[in-house]
Write a protein that holds these residues in place. Structure first.
Motif, PDB file in Angstrom:
ATOM      1  N   PHE A  42       1.040  -1.000   0.040  1.00 31.41           N
ATOM      2  CA  PHE A  42       0.352  -0.471   0.427  1.00 31.41           C
ATOM      3  C   PHE A  42       0.899   1.549   0.659  1.00 31.41           C
ATOM      4  CE2 PHE A  42      -3.917  -1.909   1.879  1.00 31.41           C
ATOM      5  CZ  PHE A  42      -4.114  -2.823   0.892  1.00 31.41           C
ATOM      6  N   LEU A  45      -0.164   4.222  -2.045  1.00 29.68           N
ATOM      7  CA  LEU A  45      -1.530   4.796  -1.394  1.00 29.68           C
ATOM      8  C   LEU A  45      -1.680   5.729  -0.773  1.00 29.68           C
ATOM      9  CD1 LEU A  45      -1.939   1.819  -2.531  1.00 29.68           C
ATOM     10  CD2 LEU A  45      -3.859   1.618  -1.224  1.00 29.68           C
ATOM     11  N   VAL A 103      -4.431   3.526   6.147  1.00 32.30           N
ATOM     12  CA  VAL A 103      -4.949   2.922   4.159  1.00 32.30           C
ATOM     13  C   VAL A 103      -5.834   1.710   4.855  1.00 32.30           C
ATOM     14  CG1 VAL A 103      -4.293   1.703   2.702  1.00 32.30           C
ATOM     15  CG2 VAL A 103      -3.511   4.330   3.482  1.00 32.30           C
ATOM     16  N   HIS A 104      -5.287   1.062   5.631  1.00 31.76           N
ATOM     17  CA  HIS A 104      -4.989  -0.531   6.397  1.00 31.76           C
ATOM     18  C   HIS A 104      -5.580  -0.377   7.466  1.00 31.76           C
ATOM     19  CE1 HIS A 104      -4.238  -4.673   7.882  1.00 31.76           C
ATOM     20  NE2 HIS A 104      -3.839  -4.510   6.988  1.00 31.76           N
ATOM     21  N   SER A 105      -7.339  -1.292   7.043  1.00 39.43           N
ATOM     22  CA  SER A 105      -8.247  -1.162   8.283  1.00 39.43           C
ATOM     23  C   SER A 105      -7.347  -1.896   9.011  1.00 39.43           C
ATOM     24  CB  SER A 105      -9.933  -2.528   7.115  1.00 39.43           C
ATOM     25  OG  SER A 105     -10.355  -1.035   6.427  1.00 39.43           O
ATOM     26  N   ASN A 126      -8.483   6.683   4.675  1.00 38.58           N
ATOM     27  CA  ASN A 126      -8.959   5.096   3.018  1.00 38.58           C
ATOM     28  C   ASN A 126      -9.363   4.575   4.355  1.00 38.58           C
ATOM     29  OD1 ASN A 126      -8.441   4.003   0.994  1.00 38.58           O
ATOM     30  ND2 ASN A 126      -7.653   2.812   1.864  1.00 38.58           N
ATOM     31  N   ALA A 127      -8.763   3.807   5.171  1.00 41.55           N
ATOM     32  CA  ALA A 127      -9.017   2.262   6.045  1.00 41.55           C
ATOM     33  C   ALA A 127     -10.588   2.839   5.430  1.00 41.55           C
ATOM     34  CB  ALA A 127      -8.808   1.988   7.217  1.00 41.55           C
ATOM     35  N   GLY A 128     -11.269   1.129   5.114  1.00 42.24           N
ATOM     36  CA  GLY A 128     -12.409   1.412   5.173  1.00 42.24           C
ATOM     37  C   GLY A 128     -13.401   0.152   5.880  1.00 42.24           C
ATOM     38  N   ALA A 129     -12.394  -0.146   7.826  1.00 43.58           N
ATOM     39  CA  ALA A 129     -13.568  -1.076   8.979  1.00 43.58           C
ATOM     40  C   ALA A 129     -14.168  -0.176   9.312  1.00 43.58           C
ATOM     41  CB  ALA A 129     -12.252  -0.852   9.534  1.00 43.58           C
ATOM     42  N   PHE A 146     -14.889   6.178   2.642  1.00 39.16           N
ATOM     43  CA  PHE A 146     -15.601   5.038   2.825  1.00 39.16           C
ATOM     44  C   PHE A 146     -15.464   4.165   3.992  1.00 39.16           C
ATOM     45  CE2 PHE A 146     -11.826   3.652   1.218  1.00 39.16           C
ATOM     46  CZ  PHE A 146     -11.535   3.006   1.449  1.00 39.16           C
ATOM     47  N   ASN A 148     -15.981  -0.240   3.852  1.00 38.37           N
ATOM     48  CA  ASN A 148     -16.083  -1.170   3.267  1.00 38.37           C
ATOM     49  C   ASN A 148     -16.968  -1.922   2.674  1.00 38.37           C
ATOM     50  OD1 ASN A 148     -12.793  -0.786   3.725  1.00 38.37           O
ATOM     51  ND2 ASN A 148     -13.234  -2.299   5.472  1.00 38.37           N
ATOM     52  N   TYR A 174      -8.521  -9.917   5.633  1.00 32.43           N
ATOM     53  CA  TYR A 174      -9.000  -9.531   6.833  1.00 32.43           C
ATOM     54  C   TYR A 174     -10.109  -8.503   6.695  1.00 32.43           C
ATOM     55  CZ  TYR A 174      -7.142  -5.611   4.573  1.00 32.43           C
ATOM     56  OH  TYR A 174      -7.017  -4.487   3.160  1.00 32.43           O
ATOM     57  N   ALA A 176     -10.708  -5.572   5.909  1.00 31.27           N
ATOM     58  CA  ALA A 176     -11.535  -4.684   4.860  1.00 31.27           C
ATOM     59  C   ALA A 176     -12.049  -6.363   3.627  1.00 31.27           C
ATOM     60  CB  ALA A 176     -10.257  -3.610   4.197  1.00 31.27           C
ATOM     61  N   PHE A 229     -11.732  -7.697  -4.048  1.00 31.07           N
ATOM     62  CA  PHE A 229     -11.461  -6.484  -3.569  1.00 31.07           C
ATOM     63  C   PHE A 229     -10.217  -6.587  -3.718  1.00 31.07           C
ATOM     64  CE2 PHE A 229      -9.317  -4.938   0.180  1.00 31.07           C
ATOM     65  CZ  PHE A 229      -9.409  -3.566  -0.102  1.00 31.07           C
ATOM     66  N   ALA A 231      -5.858  -3.915  -3.768  1.00 30.33           N
ATOM     67  CA  ALA A 231      -5.660  -2.532  -3.763  1.00 30.33           C
ATOM     68  C   ALA A 231      -4.628  -2.586  -3.964  1.00 30.33           C
ATOM     69  CB  ALA A 231      -6.280  -1.671  -2.620  1.00 30.33           C
ATOM     70  N   PHE A 258     -10.782  -0.023  -5.620  1.00 31.44           N
ATOM     71  CA  PHE A 258      -9.005   0.172  -5.501  1.00 31.44           C
ATOM     72  C   PHE A 258      -8.705  -0.831  -6.804  1.00 31.44           C
ATOM     73  CE2 PHE A 258     -12.231   0.085  -1.604  1.00 31.44           C
ATOM     74  CZ  PHE A 258     -12.037   0.933  -1.714  1.00 31.44           C
TER      75      PHE A 258
HETATM   76  C1  PHB Z   1      -8.557  -0.718   3.605  1.00 28.38           C
HETATM   77  O1  PHB Z   1      -7.580  -2.260   4.589  1.00 28.38           O
HETATM   78  O2  PHB Z   1      -9.595  -0.138   4.662  1.00 28.38           O
HETATM   79  C2  PHB Z   1      -8.806  -0.523   3.005  1.00 28.38           C
HETATM   80  C3  PHB Z   1      -7.257  -0.665   2.550  1.00 28.38           C
HETATM   81  C4  PHB Z   1      -7.361  -0.836  -0.060  1.00 28.38           C
HETATM   82  C5  PHB Z   1      -7.943   0.038  -0.055  1.00 28.38           C
HETATM   83  C6  PHB Z   1      -9.098   0.109   0.009  1.00 28.38           C
HETATM   84  C7  PHB Z   1      -9.438   0.001   1.843  1.00 28.38           C
HETATM   85  O3  PHB Z   1      -7.312   0.645  -1.278  1.00 28.38           O
END
Ligand code: PHB
Length: 392
Positions: A42, A45, A103-105, A126-129, A146, A148, A174, A176, A229, A231, A258
């Motif tokens: 990532f 990102l 970035v990472h949930s 970023n992280a959508g958790a 956003f 997830n 995981y 996300a 999903f 990314a 993504f």
């Molecule tokens: C996430 O871990 O929430 C995640 C990571 C990368 C993305 C979107 C969500 O592009």
């Protein structure tokens, strides 16, 4: 003015003077802790988010809420096992005023936990958790990106409406990946009136990219379509491997956007024609996006992507909140009141934050044409995350 009014007025003046001096006492500079990935799948990102954030700060003259901005940075490596230590360094050692990340949930959930305990302001770019704007939601926790669930749900509706009946999902195991697939299944069930079937939910551990055995399984299952999903670097490899395995011709591949955002240069022809759902796209005909793209390209000699937009909007949210508190990050009630009633003029199109502080936003259907994720219409208008478990 009667005596009561005069007293109330004097108290109000004293209060606002105190708030002003409190902001100044915090030091003229606003310490922003950037906790983002600088290494790993990532990494790019994280760079885009930082670029977007700094572009918006520059547009504000380098100041937010009247305070000059300074940065403290940590590479979180998208590693949940190091996340609590990393975020504690920002909060306890560096005494940051606000944390921007990540970035990472899995990492973001640890950040939200520390933000709740310490009361530090957190904006997730970023992280959508789901948990961050669900059970862990709070007055000091915001998201500019956003959940997830959102792009997953929109893709499910799109795929169901296109008449696909039997699908396979594939993602990293995981938060996300799991939540993206859960959102997809909800949208797919709704659009097919419960007739759609998920033949198999394939997963591999994050951030592995050994897709071969799973692609062989997809070929054997012969679904109508695949939802995925992935990314960053993993998305680049997946799209190339899917095409190289000969699956692209026979089994249409869909994804949360993504899959193809910030990755098209590296994916080349393997990505051509792919359909994805996301809250950003190329070719959005709005003045904010045009200005943003020009400024971004000029500053960084790069084209922006969804991550750059989310970084830019994290700084917009911070600017709105701090303008209302004259730079005082401790005045959470006033910060929240201002942000909650704001309409954020984003390159993605205008959006507001829901009661759980997740964006209520349009989700576009995009198709890869050349090096662009062209918007080919709306997948879902004004989609709000359900915010399950958020009580505030
Ligand atoms: C996430 O871990 O929430 C995640 C990571 C990368 C993305 C979107 C969500 O592009």
């Amino acid at each position: 003015m009667n005596l009561f009014k005069i007293t109330a007025w004097a108290a109000a003046v004293a209060c606002s003077a105190l708030a002003g001096s409190a902001a100044q006492a915090q030091g003229a500079k606003l310490k922003v802790g950037l906790m983002l990935p600088a290494t790993g799948t990532f990494a790019s990102l994280g760079t885009a988010i930082e670029n977007g954030f700094k572009l918006q700060v520059a547009e504000q003259g380098g100041k937010l809420g009247g305070r000059e901005v300074e940065y403290v940075k940590i590479d979180d490596e998208s590693d949940p096992s190091k996340a609590t230590d990393n975020v504690n360094k920002l909060v306890k050692r560096d005494n940051v005023d606000v944390i921007i990340g990540t970035v990472h949930s899995g990492v973001a959930m640890a950040m939200a936990r520390v933000a709740r305990e310490s009361g530090t302001l957190l904006i997730v770019p970023n992280a959508g958790a789901g948990a961050v704007t669900g059970p862990m939601c709070g007055k000091n926790i915001y998201r500019s990106s956003f959940s997830n669930w959102q792009p997953g749900y929109a893709a499910g509706e799109v795929m169901g409406k296109k008449g696909h009946k039997k699908v396979v999902t594939i993602t990293w195991k995981y938060a996300a990946g799991d939540e993206s697939v859960a959102g997809f299944k909800e949208g797919f069930a709704k659009a097919t009136g419960g007739q759609g079937q998920v033949l198999k939910e394939l997963t591999l551990p994050f951030p592995n990219v050994e897709f071969q055995a799973l692609l062989t399984e997809i070929a054997a299952l012969k679904p109508d379509a695949v939802y995925t999903f992935f990314a960053g670097g993993g998305a680049v490899k997946f799209v190339k491997d899917y095409a190289a395995a000969g699956l692209k011709k026979s089994i249409p591949l869909y994804g949360a956007g993504f899959l193809t955002d910030g990755t098209l240069e590296a994916q080349g022809d393997a990505a051509a024609g792919l359909l994805t759902t996301l809250h950003y796209a190329d070719g959005l005909d709005n003045p904010k996006d045009k200005a943003f793209r020009l400024a971004y390209a000029k500053t960084y000699k790069l084209q922006p992507d969804v991550y750059a937009v989310q970084g830019y909007d994290a700084a917009q949210i911070l600017a709105i909140g701090l303008a209302a508190t004259q730079g005082d990050v401790k005045d959470k009630a006033a910060f929240a009141a201002a942000v909650r009633k704001a309409t954020i003029d984003s390159p993605r199109g205008k959006f507001t934050l829901g009661r759980n502080h997740d964006p209520v936003q349009d989700v576009y259907l995009r198709q890869v044409v050349g090096k662009e994720n062209k918007s080919i219409g709306l997948a879902v208008k004004g989609l709000a995350d359900p915010g399950k478990g958020c009580n505030m």
